[in-house]
Design a protein around this motif. Structure first.
Motif, PDB file in Angstrom:
ATOM      1  N   UNK A  52       0.995  -1.211   0.022  1.00  8.22           N
ATOM      2  CA  UNK A  52      -0.031   0.122  -0.232  1.00  8.22           C
ATOM      3  C   UNK A  52       0.866   1.339  -0.306  1.00  8.22           C
ATOM      4  N   UNK A  53       2.178   1.193   0.716  1.00  6.02           N
ATOM      5  CA  UNK A  53       2.781   2.438   0.794  1.00  6.02           C
ATOM      6  C   UNK A  53       3.629   2.503  -0.485  1.00  6.02           C
ATOM      7  N   UNK A  54       3.928   1.293  -1.090  1.00  9.54           N
ATOM      8  CA  UNK A  54       4.781   1.692  -2.463  1.00  9.54           C
ATOM      9  C   UNK A  54       4.061   1.699  -3.588  1.00  9.54           C
ATOM     10  N   UNK A  55       2.825   1.578  -3.473  1.00  6.32           N
ATOM     11  CA  UNK A  55       2.008   2.085  -4.534  1.00  6.32           C
ATOM     12  C   UNK A  55       1.883   3.664  -4.828  1.00  6.32           C
ATOM     13  N   UNK A  56       2.316   4.198  -3.828  1.00  7.91           N
ATOM     14  CA  UNK A  56       2.344   5.801  -3.999  1.00  7.91           C
ATOM     15  C   UNK A  56       3.787   6.250  -4.600  1.00  7.91           C
ATOM     16  N   UNK A  57       4.886   5.473  -4.553  1.00  3.90           N
ATOM     17  CA  UNK A  57       6.052   5.880  -4.962  1.00  3.90           C
ATOM     18  C   UNK A  57       6.696   5.143  -5.974  1.00  3.90           C
ATOM     19  N   UNK A  58       6.247   3.808  -6.050  1.00  2.63           N
ATOM     20  CA  UNK A  58       6.900   3.066  -7.388  1.00  2.63           C
ATOM     21  C   UNK A  58       5.934   2.892  -8.309  1.00  2.63           C
ATOM     22  N   UNK A  59       6.190   2.341  -9.624  1.00  2.00           N
ATOM     23  CA  UNK A  59       5.567   1.698 -10.539  1.00  2.00           C
ATOM     24  C   UNK A  59       5.314   0.351 -10.162  1.00  2.00           C
ATOM     25  N   UNK A  60       3.892   0.230  -9.950  1.00  2.08           N
ATOM     26  CA  UNK A  60       3.308  -1.246  -9.556  1.00  2.08           C
ATOM     27  C   UNK A  60       2.527  -1.590 -10.926  1.00  2.08           C
ATOM     28  N   UNK A  61       2.639  -2.319 -11.566  1.00  3.26           N
ATOM     29  CA  UNK A  61       1.558  -2.894 -12.704  1.00  3.26           C
ATOM     30  C   UNK A  61       1.150  -4.306 -12.550  1.00  3.26           C
ATOM     31  N   UNK A  62       0.015  -4.417 -12.835  1.00  4.87           N
ATOM     32  CA  UNK A  62      -0.586  -5.919 -12.791  1.00  4.87           C
ATOM     33  C   UNK A  62      -0.875  -6.196 -14.281  1.00  4.87           C
ATOM     34  N   UNK A  63      -0.842  -7.222 -14.713  1.00  4.29           N
ATOM     35  CA  UNK A  63      -1.662  -7.702 -16.016  1.00  4.29           C
ATOM     36  C   UNK A  63      -2.615  -8.597 -15.502  1.00  4.29           C
ATOM     37  N   UNK A  64      -4.004  -8.176 -16.076  1.00  2.00           N
ATOM     38  CA  UNK A  64      -5.126  -8.830 -15.497  1.00  2.00           C
ATOM     39  C   UNK A  64      -5.719  -9.425 -16.811  1.00  2.00           C
ATOM     40  N   UNK A  65      -6.563 -10.627 -16.799  1.00  2.00           N
ATOM     41  CA  UNK A  65      -7.291 -11.145 -17.595  1.00  2.00           C
ATOM     42  C   UNK A  65      -8.798 -10.445 -17.932  1.00  2.00           C
ATOM     43  N   UNK A  66      -9.018 -10.076 -19.173  1.00  2.00           N
ATOM     44  CA  UNK A  66     -10.221  -9.581 -19.427  1.00  2.00           C
ATOM     45  C   UNK A  66     -11.385 -10.071 -19.439  1.00  2.00           C
ATOM     46  N   UNK A  67     -11.312 -11.324 -19.741  1.00  2.00           N
ATOM     47  CA  UNK A  67     -12.396 -12.214 -19.669  1.00  2.00           C
ATOM     48  C   UNK A  67     -12.659 -13.018 -18.374  1.00  2.00           C
TER      49      UNK A  67
END
Length: 191
Positions: A52-67
């Protein structure tokens, strides 16, 4: 069948910044990918708060399944120079901080999604996120265990070059140069 899976993945995966509501799923993925000796019930709360803290300062990316209603297939985190300064307890001088490079860390792909382009999509999105940020560096760095040959091949396909000497347990890799990525040269742009 393998070609069909690659096309399917490329069309059906969305890479975007991690949201607060995805943080718990991301922590579970990281626990599955990077096992710990601590029991889950003990590890998860701390991991979740830290993320939660790192979300503010780093690039945290997720790949999600559209379907599959946003099912998390993978993630990657880029540690910013500011985060690296925080980890070092503020030890870097302003001059040293200005020379720090973004660091690609914690690439994780769910076991059933491996080999289908998810990792490459995440790495490419991380490179683009850094490229469009205000970091002053010209390179992105990463470290990967030498025996993780699949990851080494992935990073090489994404334009990273090896910096460390042969035989090191952890391979230090760098991507830099111009807009085309690749190693050392070219257009003078960053990452």
């Amino acid at each position: 069948a393998n070609r069909k899976a690659s096309i399917f993945t490329a069309v059906m995966v969305l890479v975007q910044p991690c949201t607060r509501s995805q943080a718990f799923g991301l922590c579970l993925l990281n626990l599955a990918t990077f096992p710990s000796e601590l029991p889950r019930w003990r590890q998860l709360p701390g991991d979740w708060l830290s993320l939660q803290r790192r979300l503010r300062i780093n690039h945290v990316l997720v790949a999600t399944s559209k379907e599959e209603s946003g099912h998390i297939l993978g993630s990657v985190e880029v540690h910013s120079p500011q985060y690296q300064q925080r980890l070092a307890g503020g030890a870097y001088s302003p001059e040293q901080l200005a020379r720090l490079q973004p660091y690609l860390a914690s690439l994780a792909v769910r076991e059933g999604a491996r080999g289908r382009g998810v990792g490459q999509s995440l790495v490419e999105a991380a490179v683009e996120a850094v490229r469009s940020s205000d970091y002053a560096g010209e390179h992105m760095l990463l470290g990967v265990t030498e025996t993780n040959s699949a990851a080494v091949r992935l990073y090489e396909r994404c334009g990273f070059e090896t910096l460390s000497a042969a035989g090191c347990e952890v391979r230090l890799m760098r991507r830099g140069g111009g807009p085309g990525g690749g190693g050392g040269g070219g257009g003078g742009g960053s990452v």
